[in-house]
Design an enzyme around this catalytic site. Sequence first.
Site, PDB file in Angstrom:
ATOM      1  N   LYS A  90      -8.868  -2.574  -1.205  1.00  0.00           N
ATOM      2  CA  LYS A  90      -8.453  -2.074  -0.382  1.00  0.00           C
ATOM      3  C   LYS A  90      -9.332  -0.265   0.059  1.00  0.00           C
ATOM      4  CE  LYS A  90      -5.065  -5.058   1.426  1.00  0.00           C
ATOM      5  NZ  LYS A  90      -3.378  -5.008   2.728  1.00  0.00           N
ATOM      6  N   ASP A 125      -3.778  -3.450   9.084  1.00  0.00           N
ATOM      7  CA  ASP A 125      -2.728  -3.670   9.070  1.00  0.00           C
ATOM      8  C   ASP A 125      -1.259  -3.502   9.394  1.00  0.00           C
ATOM      9  OD1 ASP A 125      -2.728  -5.362   6.292  1.00  0.00           O
ATOM     10  OD2 ASP A 125      -3.575  -4.360   4.803  1.00  0.00           O
TER      11      ASP A 125
HETATM   12  P1  NAD Z   1      -0.255  -2.205  -4.122  1.00  0.00           P
HETATM   13  O1  NAD Z   1      -0.782  -2.331  -5.635  1.00  0.00           O
HETATM   14  O2  NAD Z   1      -0.632  -1.112  -3.207  1.00  0.00           O
HETATM   15  O3  NAD Z   1       1.094  -0.889  -4.310  1.00  0.00           O
HETATM   16  C1  NAD Z   1       2.301  -1.618  -4.757  1.00  0.00           C
HETATM   17  C2  NAD Z   1       3.679  -0.143  -4.601  1.00  0.00           C
HETATM   18  O4  NAD Z   1       4.206  -1.340  -5.453  1.00  0.00           O
HETATM   19  C3  NAD Z   1       2.918   0.677  -5.496  1.00  0.00           C
HETATM   20  O5  NAD Z   1       3.743   1.925  -4.271  1.00  0.00           O
HETATM   21  C4  NAD Z   1       3.979   0.175  -6.475  1.00  0.00           C
HETATM   22  O6  NAD Z   1       4.861   2.204  -6.683  1.00  0.00           O
HETATM   23  C5  NAD Z   1       4.940  -0.373  -5.986  1.00  0.00           C
HETATM   24  N1  NAD Z   1       5.726  -0.914  -7.031  1.00  0.00           N
HETATM   25  C6  NAD Z   1       5.573  -1.901  -8.101  1.00  0.00           C
HETATM   26  N2  NAD Z   1       6.128  -2.291  -9.017  1.00  0.00           N
HETATM   27  C7  NAD Z   1       7.488  -1.592  -8.556  1.00  0.00           C
HETATM   28  C8  NAD Z   1       8.977  -1.093  -9.153  1.00  0.00           C
HETATM   29  N3  NAD Z   1       8.870  -2.607 -10.294  1.00  0.00           N
HETATM   30  N4  NAD Z   1       9.412  -0.674  -9.085  1.00  0.00           N
HETATM   31  C9  NAD Z   1       9.124   0.407  -8.127  1.00  0.00           C
HETATM   32  N5  NAD Z   1       7.912   0.634  -7.312  1.00  0.00           N
HETATM   33  C10 NAD Z   1       6.783  -0.610  -7.243  1.00  0.00           C
HETATM   34  O7  NAD Z   1      -0.241  -3.229  -3.426  1.00  0.00           O
HETATM   35  P2  NAD Z   1       0.248  -3.336  -1.497  1.00  0.00           P
HETATM   36  O8  NAD Z   1      -1.341  -3.197  -0.751  1.00  0.00           O
HETATM   37  O9  NAD Z   1       0.740  -2.187  -1.113  1.00  0.00           O
HETATM   38  O10 NAD Z   1       1.356  -3.884  -1.385  1.00  0.00           O
HETATM   39  C11 NAD Z   1       2.691  -4.153  -1.784  1.00  0.00           C
HETATM   40  C12 NAD Z   1       3.837  -5.160  -0.898  1.00  0.00           C
HETATM   41  O11 NAD Z   1       3.513  -5.306   0.293  1.00  0.00           O
HETATM   42  C13 NAD Z   1       2.890  -6.778  -1.587  1.00  0.00           C
HETATM   43  O12 NAD Z   1       3.889  -7.170  -1.424  1.00  0.00           O
HETATM   44  C14 NAD Z   1       2.671  -7.247  -0.664  1.00  0.00           C
HETATM   45  O13 NAD Z   1       2.367  -8.574  -0.078  1.00  0.00           O
HETATM   46  C15 NAD Z   1       3.187  -6.909   0.717  1.00  0.00           C
HETATM   47  N6  NAD Z   1       1.968  -6.411   1.924  1.00  0.00           N
HETATM   48  C16 NAD Z   1       2.571  -7.318   2.608  1.00  0.00           C
HETATM   49  C17 NAD Z   1       1.652  -7.298   3.843  1.00  0.00           C
HETATM   50  C18 NAD Z   1       2.140  -7.640   5.327  1.00  0.00           C
HETATM   51  O14 NAD Z   1       1.285  -8.045   5.804  1.00  0.00           O
HETATM   52  N7  NAD Z   1       3.630  -8.558   5.354  1.00  0.00           N
HETATM   53  C19 NAD Z   1       0.213  -6.798   4.274  1.00  0.00           C
HETATM   54  C20 NAD Z   1      -0.137  -5.824   3.089  1.00  0.00           C
HETATM   55  C21 NAD Z   1       1.251  -5.917   1.979  1.00  0.00           C
END
Ligand code: NAD
Length: 291
Positions: free
Chosen positions: A71, A107
Amino acid sequence: MKIGGKTKIVGIFGYPLAHSLSPHLHNAAFVELGLDFVYLPFWVESKNLDLAARAIKSLNMVGVNVTIPHKKEIIPYLDEATPEARMMGAVNTVSNRKGRLIGHNTDGQGFIDSLKEEGKFDPRGKRVMLLGAGGAARAISSVLIREGIASLIIVNRTQRRGEELAHHLKRIFKNMCPIDLVEFSKRNFYGGVREINLFVNATSVGMHAEDDLLINLDLFPPGTFVYDVVYNRRTELLEAAEERDLPCLGGLGMLIHQAVFSFEIWTHRKAPLQKMREAAEKELGMGKRGT
Ligand code: NAD
């Protein structure tokens, strides 16, 4: 769905993509409206992102969605980014306008629409705690500040990424909203938690049944709204919120609303939201309104 010589191609760039719901949502919408489009998954590794971005032009694609881990990384390969995408420093949708690649981010607006329409929660003037500093957290924090929240507490497992997000937000929004960065290990001891109105989990924690509950919900004031961006299952966070009678919502609505915006960017047609929701719920094996 019939694919012919004039079928227009959209898709998603990410790695991995096995569980992506987006192809189901968009293809159901194309069928519903009788549009000659197809949405395909493209497993793009980081080392091939530049080639993949150039292929949007060379293959005359209409556009793509962009997901983990591209992204932020896709931005240098685009010709322009909308003010929304620049504000977030992340792109989840690309459109090909006569050979120019435009980066959008749907988003954040997807989150706000879900929060307001399904959650009946207006974030204006509210105190917010956000867990996470990845792509989802970037989009959500930016739109929440733009919507006029009173304050923001950011907590992230990796302090440096939390600092980067706080720095980015302060640079874009100046003094529009006080921002506190709280160390991950201190999240359950920080007094500000006792004053929040909205808690958002923007981490991937909760996607798997064995995941920990990252926050002590007993600290939240009564009525605190709990939003979990995770959409693939009913999370322990949502269950814990329900047990305490806190209003809560899972991330499926955000996913559907961001898809609606992407669909409309590519097709210039009003998206069939209900059809897209049904397609997502069917794929997740949920009953109607299963989040
Ligand atoms: P990313 O990889 O950019 O960020 C992941 C985040 O999760 C980071 O802040 C990381 O520190 C944290 N994290 C991961 N494992 C962790 C743990 N064990 N303990 C504490 N923090 C932890 O990913 P992203 O794109 O930001 O996506 C994050 C979540 O959001 C995913 O589950 C994704 O599916 C979801 N998401 C949902 C939508 C939606 O439309 N509902 C849109 C985008 C992302």
